[in-house]
Motif scaffolding. Structure first.
Motif, mmCIF file in Angstrom:
data_model
loop_
_atom_site.group_PDB
_atom_site.id
_atom_site.type_symbol
_atom_site.label_atom_id
_atom_site.label_comp_id
_atom_site.label_asym_id
_atom_site.label_seq_id
_atom_site.Cartn_x
_atom_site.Cartn_y
_atom_site.Cartn_z
ATOM 1 N N TYR A 100 -49.051 12.112 35.436
ATOM 2 C CA TYR A 100 -50.312 12.852 35.341
ATOM 3 C C TYR A 100 -51.029 12.896 36.699
ATOM 4 O O TYR A 100 -51.604 13.915 37.076
ATOM 5 C CB TYR A 100 -51.246 12.200 34.321
ATOM 6 C CG TYR A 100 -50.774 12.248 32.893
ATOM 7 C CD1 TYR A 100 -50.224 13.409 32.346
ATOM 8 C CD2 TYR A 100 -50.891 11.124 32.068
ATOM 9 C CE1 TYR A 100 -49.802 13.447 31.028
ATOM 10 C CE2 TYR A 100 -50.480 11.161 30.746
ATOM 11 C CZ TYR A 100 -49.930 12.319 30.225
ATOM 12 O OH TYR A 100 -49.523 12.360 28.918
ATOM 13 N N ARG A 101 -51.020 11.789 37.420
ATOM 14 C CA ARG A 101 -51.727 11.718 38.696
ATOM 15 C C ARG A 101 -51.197 12.741 39.702
ATOM 16 O O ARG A 101 -51.943 13.220 40.563
ATOM 17 C CB ARG A 101 -51.602 10.306 39.297
ATOM 18 C CG ARG A 101 -52.357 9.225 38.515
ATOM 19 C CD ARG A 101 -52.097 7.849 39.116
ATOM 20 N NE ARG A 101 -52.733 6.806 38.329
ATOM 21 C CZ ARG A 101 -53.953 6.318 38.542
ATOM 22 N NH1 ARG A 101 -54.688 6.811 39.519
ATOM 23 N NH2 ARG A 101 -54.440 5.370 37.782
ATOM 24 N N TRP A 102 -49.915 13.037 39.611
ATOM 25 C CA TRP A 102 -49.325 13.996 40.543
ATOM 26 C C TRP A 102 -49.655 15.444 40.187
ATOM 27 O O TRP A 102 -49.473 16.337 41.006
ATOM 28 C CB TRP A 102 -47.814 13.821 40.590
ATOM 29 C CG TRP A 102 -47.368 12.504 41.140
ATOM 30 C CD1 TRP A 102 -47.914 11.805 42.186
ATOM 31 C CD2 TRP A 102 -46.264 11.715 40.669
ATOM 32 N NE1 TRP A 102 -47.239 10.638 42.394
ATOM 33 C CE2 TRP A 102 -46.208 10.554 41.480
ATOM 34 C CE3 TRP A 102 -45.318 11.881 39.665
ATOM 35 C CZ2 TRP A 102 -45.249 9.573 41.308
ATOM 36 C CZ3 TRP A 102 -44.360 10.901 39.488
ATOM 37 C CH2 TRP A 102 -44.327 9.752 40.291
ATOM 38 N N GLN A 103 -50.106 15.677 38.979
ATOM 39 C CA GLN A 103 -50.428 17.044 38.589
ATOM 40 C C GLN A 103 -51.681 17.516 39.313
ATOM 41 O O GLN A 103 -52.563 16.742 39.645
ATOM 42 C CB GLN A 103 -50.578 17.136 37.074
ATOM 43 C CG GLN A 103 -49.239 16.925 36.362
ATOM 44 C CD GLN A 103 -49.337 16.912 34.851
ATOM 45 O OE1 GLN A 103 -50.388 16.616 34.281
ATOM 46 N NE2 GLN A 103 -48.225 17.205 34.184
ATOM 47 N N ALA A 104 -51.745 18.809 39.557
ATOM 48 C CA ALA A 104 -52.746 19.363 40.476
ATOM 49 C C ALA A 104 -54.163 19.370 39.918
ATOM 50 O O ALA A 104 -55.125 19.198 40.665
ATOM 51 C CB ALA A 104 -52.341 20.773 40.886
ATOM 52 N N THR A 105 -54.299 19.568 38.603
ATOM 53 C CA THR A 105 -55.646 19.738 38.046
ATOM 54 C C THR A 105 -55.874 18.836 36.837
ATOM 55 O O THR A 105 -54.933 18.455 36.133
ATOM 56 C CB THR A 105 -55.875 21.194 37.611
ATOM 57 O OG1 THR A 105 -55.012 21.494 36.496
ATOM 58 C CG2 THR A 105 -55.593 22.161 38.758
ATOM 59 N N GLN A 106 -57.140 18.533 36.580
ATOM 60 C CA GLN A 106 -57.522 17.747 35.412
ATOM 61 C C GLN A 106 -57.229 18.520 34.133
ATOM 62 O O GLN A 106 -56.853 17.926 33.109
ATOM 63 C CB GLN A 106 -59.005 17.377 35.494
ATOM 64 C CG GLN A 106 -59.506 16.485 34.376
ATOM 65 C CD GLN A 106 -58.942 15.064 34.402
ATOM 66 O OE1 GLN A 106 -58.078 14.731 35.219
ATOM 67 N NE2 GLN A 106 -59.419 14.229 33.504
ATOM 68 N N LYS A 107 -57.365 19.822 34.184
ATOM 69 C CA LYS A 107 -57.070 20.656 33.018
ATOM 70 C C LYS A 107 -55.619 20.482 32.581
ATOM 71 O O LYS A 107 -55.321 20.316 31.391
ATOM 72 C CB LYS A 107 -57.348 22.121 33.332
ATOM 73 C CG LYS A 107 -57.072 23.056 32.163
ATOM 74 C CD LYS A 107 -57.322 24.509 32.544
ATOM 75 C CE LYS A 107 -56.983 25.436 31.370
ATOM 76 N NZ LYS A 107 -57.166 26.867 31.715
ATOM 77 N N GLU A 108 -54.712 20.482 33.546
ATOM 78 C CA GLU A 108 -53.291 20.309 33.248
ATOM 79 C C GLU A 108 -53.029 18.933 32.649
ATOM 80 O O GLU A 108 -52.267 18.786 31.683
ATOM 81 C CB GLU A 108 -52.472 20.501 34.527
ATOM 82 C CG GLU A 108 -50.965 20.478 34.313
ATOM 83 C CD GLU A 108 -50.179 20.686 35.602
ATOM 84 O OE1 GLU A 108 -48.948 20.749 35.517
ATOM 85 O OE2 GLU A 108 -50.808 20.769 36.695
ATOM 86 N N ARG A 109 -53.685 17.920 33.213
ATOM 87 C CA ARG A 109 -53.512 16.553 32.693
ATOM 88 C C ARG A 109 -53.959 16.463 31.242
ATOM 89 O O ARG A 109 -53.253 15.919 30.393
ATOM 90 C CB ARG A 109 -54.343 15.566 33.525
ATOM 91 C CG ARG A 109 -53.811 15.317 34.906
ATOM 92 C CD ARG A 109 -54.633 14.277 35.656
ATOM 93 N NE ARG A 109 -54.410 14.492 37.087
ATOM 94 C CZ ARG A 109 -55.279 15.033 37.917
ATOM 95 N NH1 ARG A 109 -56.489 15.385 37.485
ATOM 96 N NH2 ARG A 109 -54.970 15.215 39.175
ATOM 97 N N ILE A 110 -55.141 16.965 30.972
ATOM 98 C CA ILE A 110 -55.701 16.866 29.622
ATOM 99 C C ILE A 110 -54.826 17.589 28.611
ATOM 100 O O ILE A 110 -54.571 17.086 27.512
ATOM 101 C CB ILE A 110 -57.139 17.407 29.602
ATOM 102 C CG1 ILE A 110 -58.060 16.463 30.391
ATOM 103 C CG2 ILE A 110 -57.654 17.540 28.166
ATOM 104 C CD1 ILE A 110 -59.449 16.995 30.615
#
Length: 290
Positions: A255-265
């Motif tokens: 998750y940390r490597w993903q670019a946006t918080q939206k993508e993580r959620i």
């Protein structure tokens, strides 16, 4: 490929309850796979058996299959206590283990944050990253975890009231849920990188894993997993990526490597549910606090 990493070593409370035997360490001897441990030296002083606890830590460190890591002295939240106090925690957390590591000709170059709390904002992240770099530490990530600490609380509760049937059910549900998490994060890695990656599994030195980690290893072997040490796991290029997450919560590095918080959620919402064990866990805490 997966590296098995164990936090909160040595579990001195469990050690005392088990008549000064480390059941988990004994089981690991027979598994013949590499393990990385993250040491809280403060645990040595949590019972009145300091000399025996010291010997327990020595027994962990001397094992050839064990890679060493610092997990701080008192397992405090970095985001709460700040850089100065946390730097002190890191230095205190290596005083005994570094001496023992030298005795057995081993390095201590890995650090894992308690609660995987890297700081509440980008400033704290930057401050501690610089300090750890100066000390020669590598911040140790994880990609998979399955809330074994929560399962363990419930598991030990049922053992304490001698409801062994229910305890076994909790242990078996831990195995099932952990395998679901492996499937989930393998799928997420393939979606993000179009390949399998070297996974790092995080669990803890506790009664649950003493009883069920060997079964988990057996199940993973059936799925054709190979067990590698932490150093080899980190050679995967995914671990060279920038951490884009600047909050205090201990989420997977996938998750940390993903670019946006939206993508993580969006991805977190797809995770296997832990609602059932969480309800049991919270119920036990509530009962104990009455």
């Amino acid at each position: 490929m997966v590296s098995i990493t164990i936090d909160d070593v040595p579990n001195s409370n469990r050690f005392k309850k088990d008549s000064y035997q480390s059941v988990l360490l004994n089981k690991l001897d027979s598994l013949k796979i590499p393990i990385a441990i993250f040491i809280n030296e403060g645990l040595i002083y949590k019972t009145d058996s300091i000399s025996k606890n010291f010997e327990l830590l020595n027994n962990w460190i001397q094992k050839e299959y064990v890679t060493l890591g610092n997990h701080s002295f008192n397992h405090l939240r970095y985001s709460t206590i700040g850089i100065d106090s946390f730097a002190h925690e890191i230095v205190n957390g290596e005083s005994i283990s570094r001496q023992l590591a030298k005795k057995y000709k081993k390095p201590i170059k890995y650090f894992r944050f308690p609660f995987n709390d890297l700081g509440k904002d980008s400033i704290q992240h930057s401050q501690i990253k610089d300090f750890l770099q100066e000390k020669g530490y590598i911040i140790t990530p994880f990609t998979i975890e399955s809330s074994d600490w929560m399962y363990n609380t419930v598991y030990e509760h049922y053992l304490s009231i001698k409801d062994f049937k229910k305890a076994k059910e909790i242990g078996e549900s831990y195995l099932i849920k952990t395998l679901e998490y492996f499937d989930f994060f393998e799928t997420l890695a393939k979606e993000d990188y179009q390949r399998t990656i070297n996974q790092i599994y995080l669990c803890h030195d506790n009664k649950l894993n003493a009883d069920f980690l060997p079964q988990l290893i057996t199940e993973l072997k059936k799925r054709q997993y190979q067990f590698i040490n932490l150093e080899n796991a980190l050679t995967d290029k995914v671990y060279q990526q920038k951490d884009n997450y600047f909050k205090k919560w201990g989420i997977s590095w996938l998750y940390r490597w993903q670019a946006t918080q939206k993508e993580r959620i969006e991805n977190m919402k797809k995770e296997p549910s832990t609602e059932t064990i969480m309800e049991l866990y919270e119920g036990i805490l509530k009962e104990n606090n009455k």
